[in-house]
Design a protein around this motif. Structure first.
Motif, short mmCIF file in Angstrom:
data_model
loop_
_atom_site.label_atom_id
_atom_site.label_comp_id
_atom_site.label_asym_id
_atom_site.label_seq_id
_atom_site.Cartn_x
_atom_site.Cartn_y
_atom_site.Cartn_z
N ILE A 21 0.84 -1.22 0.00
CA ILE A 21 0.00 0.00 0.00
C ILE A 21 0.87 1.25 0.00
O ILE A 21 0.68 2.15 -0.82
CB ILE A 21 -0.97 0.00 1.21
CG1 ILE A 21 -1.96 -1.17 1.10
CG2 ILE A 21 -1.73 1.34 1.29
CD1 ILE A 21 -2.79 -1.42 2.36
N VAL A 22 1.84 1.32 0.93
CA VAL A 22 2.66 2.55 1.03
C VAL A 22 3.56 2.72 -0.19
O VAL A 22 3.76 3.85 -0.66
CB VAL A 22 3.46 2.61 2.35
CG1 VAL A 22 2.54 2.65 3.55
CG2 VAL A 22 4.45 1.46 2.47
N ASP A 23 4.08 1.62 -0.72
CA ASP A 23 4.94 1.72 -1.90
C ASP A 23 4.16 2.27 -3.09
O ASP A 23 4.64 3.15 -3.82
CB ASP A 23 5.53 0.36 -2.27
CG ASP A 23 6.59 -0.10 -1.27
OD1 ASP A 23 7.02 0.73 -0.44
OD2 ASP A 23 6.96 -1.30 -1.29
N LYS A 37 6.14 4.27 5.41
CA LYS A 37 5.32 3.37 6.23
C LYS A 37 4.81 4.06 7.50
O LYS A 37 3.70 3.83 7.95
CB LYS A 37 6.11 2.12 6.60
CG LYS A 37 5.23 0.99 7.09
CD LYS A 37 6.00 -0.30 7.34
CE LYS A 37 5.86 -1.23 6.17
NZ LYS A 37 6.31 -2.60 6.46
N GLY A 38 5.66 4.92 8.05
CA GLY A 38 5.25 5.68 9.25
C GLY A 38 4.02 6.53 9.00
O GLY A 38 3.19 6.72 9.89
N THR A 39 3.89 7.04 7.79
CA THR A 39 2.73 7.86 7.42
C THR A 39 1.46 7.03 7.49
O THR A 39 0.42 7.51 7.95
CB THR A 39 2.90 8.44 6.00
OG1 THR A 39 4.11 9.19 5.95
CG2 THR A 39 1.73 9.35 5.63
N PHE A 40 1.56 5.77 7.06
CA PHE A 40 0.40 4.87 7.13
C PHE A 40 -0.13 4.79 8.55
O PHE A 40 -1.34 4.90 8.80
CB PHE A 40 0.79 3.47 6.63
CG PHE A 40 -0.32 2.47 6.71
CD1 PHE A 40 -1.14 2.24 5.62
CD2 PHE A 40 -0.56 1.74 7.88
CE1 PHE A 40 -2.18 1.32 5.68
CE2 PHE A 40 -1.58 0.82 7.95
CZ PHE A 40 -2.40 0.61 6.86
N TYR A 41 0.79 4.62 9.51
CA TYR A 41 0.40 4.43 10.90
C TYR A 41 -0.09 5.72 11.58
O TYR A 41 -0.63 5.66 12.69
CB TYR A 41 1.53 3.79 11.70
CG TYR A 41 1.76 2.35 11.29
CD1 TYR A 41 0.84 1.36 11.61
CD2 TYR A 41 2.88 1.99 10.54
CE1 TYR A 41 1.03 0.04 11.22
CE2 TYR A 41 3.09 0.67 10.14
CZ TYR A 41 2.15 -0.30 10.49
OH TYR A 41 2.34 -1.60 10.08
N LEU A 42 0.08 6.85 10.92
CA LEU A 42 -0.52 8.09 11.44
C LEU A 42 -2.04 8.06 11.30
O LEU A 42 -2.76 8.69 12.05
CB LEU A 42 0.02 9.31 10.68
CG LEU A 42 1.46 9.72 10.94
CD1 LEU A 42 1.85 10.85 9.99
CD2 LEU A 42 1.65 10.14 12.39
N TYR A 43 -2.52 7.30 10.29
CA TYR A 43 -3.96 7.29 9.97
C TYR A 43 -4.65 5.96 10.26
O TYR A 43 -5.86 5.93 10.52
CB TYR A 43 -4.16 7.62 8.49
CG TYR A 43 -3.49 8.91 8.07
CD1 TYR A 43 -4.01 10.14 8.42
CD2 TYR A 43 -2.29 8.88 7.34
CE1 TYR A 43 -3.38 11.32 8.05
CE2 TYR A 43 -1.66 10.06 6.96
CZ TYR A 43 -2.21 11.27 7.33
OH TYR A 43 -1.58 12.44 6.97
N PHE A 44 -3.88 4.86 10.20
CA PHE A 44 -4.50 3.53 10.31
C PHE A 44 -3.68 2.62 11.21
O PHE A 44 -2.46 2.69 11.21
CB PHE A 44 -4.62 2.90 8.91
CG PHE A 44 -5.21 3.82 7.88
CD1 PHE A 44 -6.56 4.14 7.90
CD2 PHE A 44 -4.41 4.40 6.91
CE1 PHE A 44 -7.10 5.01 6.96
CE2 PHE A 44 -4.93 5.27 5.97
CZ PHE A 44 -6.29 5.58 6.00
#
Length: 200
Positions: free
Chosen positions: A36-38, A44-51
């Motif tokens: 997803i992040v790629d 990847k850290g951005t992903f965990y800011l939201y989900f």
């Protein structure tokens, strides 16, 4: 909305849309957070800011996509002069079915993953789901009426009916095509509403 908030919104939208494409092409189990992040072009850290994880993004995605469908149906309803509550519900359902006929990928994703728990979170506007205005529609249509016993159960039954019957009718014309099935769906919805109507 400031520039920082705008950038956050763009990243979140990009993650949602990328996840939707991957989930509907590869399946959720074969899609990793790295995929997803790629594909979204974020860290990847951005992903965990939201989900929290890929199941959290799936749930928010269902809410997001379902919200778009319901909002379009509600906007179409507002352009009519339909006053009767039963007819308003039938109009909304008909519009939603027609949207899903036009977007079978969305139909497959929502119908396989939509649960009452997810829908209820959307309905009450909890947390991240607050972007979706189901609650206003629900509250104005059912709660203020005061004419229905257990309106939440009634809405649950209507959603389950439509979700369960439309999937096979739209995709496989089983047991019949969706246009042939619609009169049965609408008659059953009227029956559900009648069963919940106070004083009937």
């Amino acid at each position: 909305m400031g520039k920082i908030d705008q950038n956050k919104q763009i990243k979140r939208e990009s993650l949602l849309e990328t996840a939707f494409k991957l989930f509907t092409s590869k399946g959720i189990h074969k899609t990793s957070i790295s995929d997803i992040v790629d594909n979204a072009g974020v860290a990847k850290g951005t992903f965990y800011l939201y989900f929290k994880d890929k199941y959290d993004i799936r749930n928010k995605l269902i809410a997001h996509k379902s919200g778009e469908v319901f909002r379009r149906a509600d906007l179409a309803l507002k352009e009519t002069d339909i006053v009767d509550l039963e007819e308003r519900v039938i109009f909304l359902i008909d519009n939603i079915i027609n949207q899903l006929v036009e977007d079978k990928i969305l139909l497959g994703f929502i119908s396989k993953n939509l649960s009452w728990g997810v829908f209820k979170n959307v309905l009450i506007g909890a947390g991240e789901y607050s972007e979706v205005d189901f609650y206003d529609v629900y509250h104005s249509m059912f709660q203020d009426e005061g004419r229905f016993k257990d309106p939440e159960v009634m809405v649950f039954m209507i959603i389950e009916l439509v979700g369960a019957t439309c999937y096979s009718a739209i995709l496989y014309s089983e047991p019949v095509g969706i246009e042939e099935l619609k009169p049965y769906i609408f008659r059953t919805i009227r029956g559900i509403m009648a069963a919940h109507r106070i004083g009937q």
